[in-house]
Each structure stands twice: as C-alpha cells, then as structure tokens.
Design an enzyme around this catalytic site. Structure first.
Site, PDB file in Angstrom:
ATOM      1  CD  GLU A 114      -2.454  -1.223   2.801  1.00 59.77           C
ATOM      2  OE1 GLU A 114      -2.449  -0.219   3.533  1.00 59.77           O
ATOM      3  OE2 GLU A 114      -2.967  -2.302   3.129  1.00 59.77           O
ATOM      4  CE  LYS A 116       5.338   4.815   7.018  1.00 58.81           C
ATOM      5  NZ  LYS A 116       5.313   6.198   7.444  1.00 58.81           N
ATOM      6  CG  ASP A 118       4.392  12.283   5.139  1.00 60.77           C
ATOM      7  OD1 ASP A 118       4.465  11.764   6.269  1.00 60.77           O
ATOM      8  OD2 ASP A 118       5.195  13.125   4.717  1.00 60.77           O
ATOM      9  CE1 TYR A 227      -3.342   2.248   9.053  1.00 64.14           C
ATOM     10  CE2 TYR A 227      -3.171   4.241   7.744  1.00 64.14           C
ATOM     11  CZ  TYR A 227      -2.976   3.564   8.939  1.00 64.14           C
ATOM     12  OH  TYR A 227      -2.412   4.211   9.996  1.00 64.14           O
ATOM     13  CE  LYS A 315       9.685   6.315   7.013  1.00 66.11           C
ATOM     14  NZ  LYS A 315       9.550   7.631   7.471  1.00 66.11           N
ATOM     15  CB  CYS A 409      18.890  43.580  11.823  1.00 68.78           C
ATOM     16  SG  CYS A 409      17.300  43.176  11.085  1.00 68.78           S
ATOM     17  CB  CYS A 412      15.652  47.344  11.561  1.00 71.01           C
ATOM     18  SG  CYS A 412      16.535  46.413  12.823  1.00 71.01           S
ATOM     19  CB  CYS A 427      17.266  41.649  14.642  1.00 69.34           C
ATOM     20  SG  CYS A 427      16.576  43.302  14.770  1.00 69.34           S
ATOM     21  CB  CYS A 432      13.218  44.873  13.656  1.00 67.00           C
ATOM     22  SG  CYS A 432      13.611  43.884  12.207  1.00 67.00           S
TER      23      CYS A 432
HETATM   24  S1  IVH Z   1      -0.429   0.174   8.750  1.00 65.79           S
HETATM   25  C1  IVH Z   1       0.711  -1.787  12.701  1.00 65.79           C
HETATM   26  N1  IVH Z   1      -0.822   1.307   6.403  1.00 65.79           N
HETATM   27  O1  IVH Z   1       2.557   4.914   8.931  1.00 65.79           O
HETATM   28  C2  IVH Z   1       0.634  -1.158  11.389  1.00 65.79           C
HETATM   29  N2  IVH Z   1       0.171   2.598   8.123  1.00 65.79           N
HETATM   30  O2  IVH Z   1       4.884   3.921  11.104  1.00 65.79           O
HETATM   31  C3  IVH Z   1      -0.095   0.100  11.411  1.00 65.79           C
HETATM   32  N3  IVH Z   1       0.656   4.904   7.517  1.00 65.79           N
HETATM   33  O3  IVH Z   1       1.430   4.985  12.226  1.00 65.79           O
HETATM   34  C4  IVH Z   1       0.078   0.894  10.251  1.00 65.79           C
HETATM   35  N4  IVH Z   1      -0.115   4.792   5.455  1.00 65.79           N
HETATM   36  O4  IVH Z   1       0.304   6.483  10.551  1.00 65.79           O
HETATM   37  C5  IVH Z   1      -0.354   1.451   7.653  1.00 65.79           C
HETATM   38  N5  IVH Z   1      -1.252   2.209   4.314  1.00 65.79           N
HETATM   39  C6  IVH Z   1      -0.808   2.352   5.549  1.00 65.79           C
HETATM   40  C7  IVH Z   1      -0.273   3.571   6.015  1.00 65.79           C
HETATM   41  C8  IVH Z   1       0.219   3.651   7.316  1.00 65.79           C
HETATM   42  C9  IVH Z   1       0.446   5.577   6.376  1.00 65.79           C
HETATM   43  C10 IVH Z   1       1.299   5.464   8.720  1.00 65.79           C
HETATM   44  C11 IVH Z   1       0.550   5.222   9.998  1.00 65.79           C
HETATM   45  C12 IVH Z   1       1.493   4.512  10.923  1.00 65.79           C
HETATM   46  C13 IVH Z   1       2.821   4.786  10.293  1.00 65.79           C
HETATM   47  C14 IVH Z   1       3.732   3.600  10.490  1.00 65.79           C
END
Ligand code: IVH
Length: 669
Positions: A114, A116, A118, A227, A315, A409, A412, A427, A432
């Site tokens: 999936e 991730k 942010d 999710y 990541k 600065c 000013c 400053c 300012c």
């Molecule tokens: S599963 C135990 N799925 O990533 C597993 N997490 O460090 C729980 N996150 O705290 C997370 N997209 O905030 C999962 N498709 C996804 C996600 C996701 C973002 C975030 C979530 C979690 C952090 C994991």
C-alpha cells in the site's frame, strides 16, 4: 400536519443526499461540480430546517460535521488495542531480508503493498453504525479524543453504509492527511497574515487536528484514507486485501493504489514504480507499507513491543538535485532570528521548481564548507523548503566566495545579538519591521494587554501601511486611521479604540509580559510583580537584585537588563507612559493572600464553578493559574472527565487534588 412533516423530512433527506454527493465529488473524485459558496448555501438550508424541526435531526446528518463549540482541551482515549508503528526499510535488499524472516516462521504468504500516506494516524470507533469517537495515536496506548475534529472530515462516514448487523460496532484505523493543493492554499493565507508556514502536509494535518475549534478544523479541508479493519477476523474477514474491499463497501475512503503480490520481487517492483510516480499524486506519500495478507499468518508472526512482524515500511529516498548556488540572502524571521538562505539556479526537484534552500545557520555553512558560487546538492525530504546538503568542491573554479553572517540586521540595520551557544543570531529591535506584526500580536494577547479586536489581518494592515512603528503606537491610533482600513467600519473601529483604552488599566504583570522581553513569559512576569511594585522599579533593578529572586537565573536576568538598556525600549516606554498605560502593581487585586503565589492548573469539569470562576478565585486568593503542565505547578485540580493534562500531571508526580480539596484550600485562612 403529519403530511407536512413528511414533506419536510423528504426535503431534509434530499438536501443531505445532495451535500454528501458534493462531498464525494470534491474529496474523493477531486471533481467539484459546485462552488464553495453554493455548497455553503445547501448546508445553510439544511441547518435552518434542522433547527426548526429538531425531531428530524440525526447523528449522521452532514450538519453534525460543523457543530460543536471550541474545546478547552482534549480528553484522553485509551486504545482498545495498542496502535503500533512500523519498522522501516530503505532498500530492496532489506525487503528481501524481511521476506526471509517471514519465510523462516511461516510458508505460503502473500503480500499487500500500500502507499504510505504522509499524515496522522487515527482510530475511528463506530457504535450502532454511527461514528462514536475519533482518536489520535498518541503514544500508542492512549491518544486524544478528537471526535469533533474528525467529524469535520467529509470523507469520514458519520454512519456506516450497510444494514448488515455484524458491522454495527467496529473500529477502523487510517491516516488523516491534507492534499498538496490545500497545503498551498493554507500556507498562502498564513503568509498573507504573517503567520509561520507549515513545512509539509504532515505537519499541517497534525497542526489542524490539534486545533480546539472544530469550525477552524473544518476550514482546513482534511481528508482520510482508511487502511485497517481492527479485529477483522471476528467479522469473518480473512485477508487484508479483503478487508480493504469491505471497508470501501462500508463507505470508507480506501486508497485505490494497492497491490496484492505473490512474491517479494513483485512488491519491490511496485515500490519502485511508486517511487517514480509519487510526485504525480495530489497528496504526499513518504514510502510504501508492505503487509502479510493473510490474517491467520499475521497472528502466527505476532508483534514485538512496538511494531508487528508481519508488516514493514519501505521509505523512499529523499530526492536530490544538483544546481548552482548564486547568492546567500539573510532572512529575518518573525521572532527576530536571522537565517541564511541560498539563492539557487532554478532546478526541478520532487515535482516543483526550486529557487531557494535553507542553510540553517553560520555553523552549518562552515561545517559543510558552502561558498557563494559553489555547485551544490539540494535535497527535499518531505519538506516544502529544501536543504543544501553539500557542496561539490571538485567543481570549484577559485572564484567562489566565503560567506559570513552580518553583524547588523538586514531589515532594520541595528546590531544583532548571538544566543548563549553562539549559533542563533537575532535582531531584538522593537521597531524592526520584520518582527513588528509578531510583537504587536503578542502585545495584544489575552494574557498581555488583552486587546481582542487587534487580530492578525488588522495588525498586518497596520504594519504594511506604516501606521505603527512599535506597539506603543497602538495607543495613538484614531478613528480616521482605523476606519480607512479594509474590513473596518465606524462601529468596529470604535469598539477597537475602546478596547485599546481599556487595556491601559491592565495589571503590571500583563504589561511586563506584553513588552516581549526575551525569556520573560507570563509566569516570570508574575514573579517580577511579586518583587517590584512598578515598571520603573523593575527598570532600575540591577542584575544582583534580579538574581536574588528565587526563580530568576542568569539568562532571564541578562535579558531583562539588556532589554531596558536599549534605545528602542526607552522610546516605546515613553510612548506607553504618554498614553497613560498603568505602570503600577494593583493593590486591590489580592483580597486575601491565602495561596501565597501557589500555582494551579485545572483539568476536567468542576461541579460548582466554571473554569473562569475558579481561576478568578485562585487569583483573588493570591495564587496563579496556568494552562500548560510543567513541574512548577503546585496543585492540579481534577474535575469530571479530565483530559491529557491529568495523565501528564501523574507522570510528573504533581500534587493532584479534587474539587472538594480545592474548596478546602480556598476556605483556609
Ligand atoms: S499500517 C501496525 N498502512 O505509517 C501497522 N500505516 O509507522 C499500522 N501509515 O502509524 C500501520 N499509510 O500512521 C499502515 N497504508 C498504511 C499507512 C500507514 C500511512 C502510517 C501510519 C502509521 C505509520 C507507520
């Protein structure tokens, strides 16, 4: 009559249907059909009808998304099951290791990959098909109850879309996020008001969810992807992939970019694909999440103390680009901090054209040996503002110039000061212009001079139109000047002038706090007033006098002495004096000094008093009330349904008392 009610009911239902339809068009399909204004009109009609016919109100009506008064603090929610986090991997090899570890424990697994997202993790509870609570992750064991804020998110269903009884009580988890476009809109607005910008969509989402006023949260236009279906096995669901399909059917927003993979190689390919495509998405992702698909296998694999063994995150690498550093500018922030900023030859990075990057401070520039004219590598790690990572020394021609931070600065022209560590350059000039808005807003704060009408938009105009040079000039504004400003009529100008006039009577501690002396917060201002009876006394104080006070150390004493030595301070104090601002400690304030300067904090609801009443009692008995937990608090008064402050107080081992004990204290004489 009954028929009439039926008709109204139909109308209400039609309106609800229309509103939810437009919510979907806006938030899920990203294809709005009507303007915000037209949407607001539909909502207004519905609110009016529901007000008129309260019996027709329902907990899943879209009007429930914008209701609710601002909260004082969030209550604490204990998660039914710990909200875990994930271990990170950064390379395909590490993903292969993850697969090997799993294969040692169990065979024949498939994976779900999936995106991730942010944002901020949340847990949503439904009871009897209706959204009951929404909570943040917190420390994983307990989080904040942010139900009011969650309800403002239009893609969070207020009611589960099914009649199947088995799904009436469920918990789902997901990620609240903000689109890139929405972050731009919010930041543009913040910039025009002179407020600090959010560095990325995650910070903006987190900051928005922490707001106590749901009306403000609603304006942020947050979004969600769900999710996880908690305890899915209990509902007869066998795999994560199936869970996602069911969540979608139940009305939740589920991210469509999911892949069921037979082998880890397929996972890696999917990750690589998204690493390339990530910039095309309308929201930010910082990697991928890979989960064992079969719940039965997840159970076998189990969890460690913080993260499951059946899932891992992958990541993405921060994106980098090479470009030329043409010049270094120095920006002055709203708090007076001078920051060096690199002016770059424009270059494409993470989907946007970058012209500037931060260099943090002089020390960083020296450590990385970055010179004007260098070729440099810049990097964007989820932040809007990229960073200069290193210079390419091998490409130097000899014409590069070494940069030194200025000692004046750039806005000013006054001398700058260095903090204790010598890294942060500031400053401090009260006049300012780079800092003026911030200083005036601070001056007008509730705990300072309490001039409520002096809000951000107005202060921005006053500064921009050069109507004020420092906060002392506030007292010399007149009706003509004010009424000439945008959104200021005769009446609002009069009201503001009245508030300004009233503020002249504020107590000495409020004034000292309002002055904005570095390192002198509200608490220190109160301590100073316990020891000096007028502003002039304080101004005359020598460092030794200040150091005699128990809670005042070297740093604070130096800040006070430096502040009153300055020419710009002298000027502003003169203006305040001329305006007739109170410089003396009020004698009538303390009726009976029972509490002798003891510090109180309140959490939860009291039976006999409102928060304000209780605070007044403490103050008039010679005590102080604060709103943030710290180790300097003498008493934590806990009422019904206490919030997170209670937990923090226990951790800090503070003295906790209930309402009755509080009353006993007050009565003592
Ligand atoms: S599963 C135990 N799925 O990533 C597993 N997490 O460090 C729980 N996150 O705290 C997370 N997209 O905030 C999962 N498709 C996804 C996600 C996701 C973002 C975030 C979530 C979690 C952090 C994991």
């Amino acid at each position: 009559m009954k028929q009439d009610l039926e008709k109204i009911k139909d109308k209400i239902e039609k309106l609800r249907g229309e509103i939810e339809y437009h919510n979907r068009r806006y938030y899920i399909d990203a294809m709005p059909e009507i303007s915000d204004y037209e949407y607001d009109l539909l909502m207004k009609d519905l609110i009016e009808l529901e007000e008129k016919y309260p019996s027709l109100k329902t907990p899943d009506s879209p009007t429930q998304r914008v209701g609710g008064a601002p909260l004082d603090e969030f209550k604490t929610v204990i998660h039914k099951k710990q909200m875990l986090s994930l271990d990170n991997t950064y390379s395909p090899d590490e993903l292969i290791e993850f697969d090997n570890r799993i294969k040692k424990i169990t065979e024949k697994v498939t994976y779900v990959a999936e995106l991730k997202i942010d944002g901020v993790a949340v847990a949503l509870h439904y009871e009897n098909f209706i959204l009951k609570t929404g909570a943040t992750r917190g420390d994983g064991i307990k989080g904040d109850d942010i139900t009011q804020n969650i309800k403002t998110i239009r893609t969070v269903p207020l009611k589960i879309k099914t009649n199947e009884k088995k799904f009436s009580d469920i918990e789902v988890r997901g990620e609240v996020y903000l689109s890139k476009k929405q972050l731009d809109i919010i930041n543009q607005e913040r910039e025009s008001k002179g407020e600090p910008l959010f560095a990325n969509t995650r910070n903006a989402a987190a900051g928005s969810l922490r707001l106590l006023d749901p009306k403000e949260v609603s304006k942020r236009k947050l979004n969600v992807f769900v999710y996880s279906f908690e305890d899915a096995v209990k509902y007869g669901i066998k795999t994560q992939f199936e869970a996602l399909k069911i969540l979608e059917k139940l009305g939740f927003a589920v991210n469509p970019n999911v892949k069921l993979c037979e082998k880890i190689e397929e996972v890696i390919e999917f990750c690589n694909e998204w690493e390339k495509k990530r910039n095309d998405l309308p929201y930010s992702i910082d990697g991928m999440v890979i989960k064992v698909n079969e719940f039965e296998k997840q159970e076998i694999l189990g969890v460690t103390s913080k993260s499951p063994r059946w899932a891992i995150s992958y990541k993405f690498k921060a994106e980098q680009a090479k470009t030329k550093l043409n010049n270094i500018l120095v920006q002055v922030g709203r708090q007076g901090t001078l920051t060096p900023v690199a002016e770059l030859e424009p270059v494409k990075l993470a989907g946007t054209i970058v012209k500037r990057a931060t260099l943090h401070n002089q020390e960083e520039i020296e450590r990385k040996d970055i010179r004007i004219g260098d070729w440099v590598i810049i990097e964007k790690a989820g932040e809007i503002i990229p960073e200069v990572i290193r210079s390419l020394k091998e490409e130097r021609t000899g014409n590069e110039k070494i940069f030194k931070m200025p000692d004046k600065c750039p806005v000013c022209g006054s001398d700058v000061t260095k903090d204790e560590g010598g890294v942060i350059i500031r400053c401090d000039n009260l006049q300012c212009r780079a800092q003026l808005e911030g200083r005036i807003l601070h001056f007008a704060e509730r705990d300072a001079m309490n001039i409520e009408g002096l809000g951000k938009a107005l202060v921005h105009q006053l500064v921009e139109k050069r109507m004020v040079d420092d906060y002392g000039d506030i007292y010399f504004l007149d009706i003509f000047k004010l009424a000439s400003l945008e959104r200021m009529g005769q009446k609002s100008s009069e009201n503001l002038l009245n508030q300004i006039k009233e503020s002249k009577k504020r107590d000495l501690d409020n004034l000292i706090y309002a002055l904005g002396i570095r390192n002198v917060g509200k608490h220190t201002a109160e301590i100073l007033v316990d020891n000096f009876s007028s502003l002039y006394d304080l101004m005359k104080a020598k460092k030794e006098d200040l150091l005699k006070i128990k809670e005042i150390g070297d740093i604070v004493a130096n800040s006070i002495i430096d502040f009153f030595k300055r020419k710009d301070t002298e000027k502003v104090i003169e203006k305040l004096k001329k305006a007739g601002v109170n410089f003396n400690k009020s004698k009538s304030k303390i009726i009976k000094n029972i509490l002798g300067g003891k510090v109180f904090i309140f959490t939860g609801e009291l039976k006999n008093y409102s928060r304000q009443e209780a605070a007044n009692i403490v103050k008039s008995s010679g005590g102080r009330v604060v709103s943030a937990i710290s180790k300097n608090i003498d008493f934590v008064v806990v009422g019904e349904n206490p919030g997170s402050k209670y937990e923090k107080a226990k951790k800090l081992n503070l003295k906790i008392i209930d309402e009755q004990e509080f009353l006993n204290l007050i009565k003592k004489s």
